[in-house]
Every structure is written in C-alpha cells, then in structure tokens.
Design an enzyme around this catalytic site. Sequence first.
Site, PDB file in Angstrom:
ATOM      1  N   ARG A 194       0.799  -1.217   0.000  1.00 31.53           N
ATOM      2  CA  ARG A 194       0.000   0.000   0.000  1.00 31.53           C
ATOM      3  C   ARG A 194       0.841   1.282   0.000  1.00 31.53           C
ATOM      4  NH1 ARG A 194      -2.795  -4.019   1.894  1.00 31.53           N
ATOM      5  NH2 ARG A 194      -0.718  -4.526   2.605  1.00 31.53           N
ATOM      6  N   THR A 195       1.776   1.375   0.955  1.00 33.62           N
ATOM      7  CA  THR A 195       2.505   2.637   1.139  1.00 33.62           C
ATOM      8  C   THR A 195       3.331   2.974  -0.098  1.00 33.62           C
ATOM      9  OG1 THR A 195       2.627   2.009   3.460  1.00 33.62           O
ATOM     10  CG2 THR A 195       4.001   3.856   2.768  1.00 33.62           C
TER      11      THR A 195
HETATM   12  N1   CP Z   1      -0.310   0.013   5.818  1.00 30.00           N
HETATM   13  C1   CP Z   1       0.907  -0.314   5.333  1.00 30.00           C
HETATM   14  O1   CP Z   1       1.941   0.253   5.708  1.00 30.00           O
HETATM   15  O2   CP Z   1       0.879  -1.309   4.405  1.00 30.00           O
HETATM   16  P1   CP Z   1       2.146  -1.762   3.543  1.00 30.00           P
HETATM   17  O3   CP Z   1       3.119  -2.454   4.490  1.00 30.00           O
HETATM   18  O4   CP Z   1       1.605  -2.702   2.501  1.00 30.00           O
HETATM   19  O5   CP Z   1       2.771  -0.560   2.950  1.00 30.00           O
END
Ligand code: CP
Length: 320
Positions: free
Chosen positions: A65-66
């Site tokens: 996501r990030t």
């Molecule tokens: N929420 C979050 O940090 O997800 P990721 O680890 O997929 O970036």
Amino acid sequence: MASAEDAQHLSTRHLLGIKYLNEADIRLIFDTAREFKEVINRPIKKVPSLRDITIANLFFESSTRTRISFELAEKRLSADVVNFSASSSSVSKGETLLDTVNNILSMKVDMVVMRHPAPGAHHFLARHIQANIVNAGDGTHEHPTQALLDAFSMQEVLGDLRGKHIAIFGDILHSRVALSNIFCLQKLGAKVKVCGPPTLIPKYIPSLGVEVSYDLQDTLRWCDVANVLRIQLERQEELRYFPSLREYARFFGIRKDLLDQLEKPILIMHPGPINRGVELTSDVADSDHSIILQQVENGVAIRMAVLYLLSALRPPSSSG
Ligand code: CP
C-alpha cells in the site's frame, strides 16, 4: 491550488514522525489533502505542482500500500520518480545506508521517501543530507502518513475528532502505526485506548496518556472507532506472546456477533495487510461499517499533500 511557494507552511521540512508535527500542521495537511482528493477524482487526475522535483522512494522493507500510494501521489503531482528496493540493490553487497542514499542524491534527487527496519534511521539521514525526508515507516517506531490518512478518514465520517473515543486493538508492541496514531489522535483532541493481550502492549503506553484495556468487549462498547492492527508474525522470532493464533482470535479477534451486541455501530479500520480470521473476520472487514478501502484511497491524497507542502520547504539548491 496555490503554488507550493504561496502555500501555508508546515513547521518542519521533514516528516520524520507525527511527534514532530503540531495540530496546525496536521490540519493544514488535511485541508490540502481535501483539495487533492478532488483532483484525483477528476477525469484528469494530475497537477503540475512538483514537475521540477525528483523523488526517490527507498524501500528497505516490503510494502504494498505505502509504496504504491507514494508513487501514485508523486506521479499525480508530476514529480520525476525513482524507485529503489533493498532486496535488488547493492545493500546486499554491504553498502551502508548513508553511502546508498548519498549515491542516489548525487543524481540530483530533491526528496527521499524511505521505509527502513531501523527505528530512527530517518533522523540519522536528516542529520547528514539536505533533501526533504519522508518517513514511510521506521521499524516498530512511527508510520506518520498512515496515521494522517487514518485520522483524515475518521474525520470524513465522524467530523471533528475532539472527544471521540478511538480504540487501537492488537499487536501494539510491534506496531509503528500505533504510536503514530496515538500522537496524531491526541493532537486532534481524541481520547485513545489500546486493547490487546498484556504481552503485546508495551509498558510505556500509560505514560502517553493512553488507557490500556485487556477486555475486548468492554473496549468495543467504549469506542466510536476500532482501529485494528495486524499481528506482526514477521517481527516475532517465534510465537511466544500468545499460545496460538486460534486462541488470539478467540479472545481478541473482532467478529460480527460481537459488533451486533453493541448499542451503536462503530467504525472498523485496519491499516492492512489484514490477517483475515485472526484480528478480524472477513464479514467484519468487508461490512458496511468498515472503511478499510477508503483509508487506502485517502492515502494518495494525504501523501500528495505531505509531498506538496514539504516541497515548499526544500533548500534553494537541493540535491544532496
Ligand atoms: N499500511 C501499510 O503500511 O501497508 P504496507 O506495508 O503494505 O505498505
């Protein structure tokens, strides 16, 4: 949208953690994100605000996501983007963090977005390089843009968060989302409680002015929002904080029957990735009260706002 030079300013030129923002900074980021949210819902989702800026996304830890959210935010702002992943880089040949970053900066990079497993790695960089630094997660310490998008998403549904009851459930000990959420929500006037097994709640939590509960149902009755965190199995050498995932789910997993017993509906949030059937059942994660995908959507607008506002504070001759 005003140019970055005309915009109101943040009180800091790096986003190292929510700890270093004040309430006015957070509200400025939200106001700016609201404008960018409109932009990304238009047929043409791009603005030229950062067209003379180059941003390096340095990910020394995995992310879905990030990483995608930052890259999209940068591209929507017309920045030039370079992506770096530790697993496919010379870090595996023993290169230091500072050497890696200085080599990248010598290619005229203005801003660095970094995820790193070491808490405080961003503070170290900020002392040694000129570029603006954005913390995309440092070990178990802070994840500031996650907390900003979480609070922004709560505010969209609940309005002003002053006096609202926000509970953070789960693995607080290994979480970087928890500390950033606590700082952010308290700066916005919310009351924060954490709930989980005693082994997963650090001893310092009450010193932050945060209540601790080990009772899931009691905390569900108290809160307006349940922000549910993932059990971070990858940060535990072995399963020694609770007997089994099944037992964790039984005592701390949020199920629909528990929510149905409440007098009022509560908002369900999760930063992802979700362990379905452990901290949340699928019917809760996918219910009408869940805003998990809205959180992801808001992440792009929040990160556009952060990058845009920080870009106004870069040194006259940035790069390195
Ligand atoms: N929420 C979050 O940090 O997800 P990721 O680890 O997929 O970036």
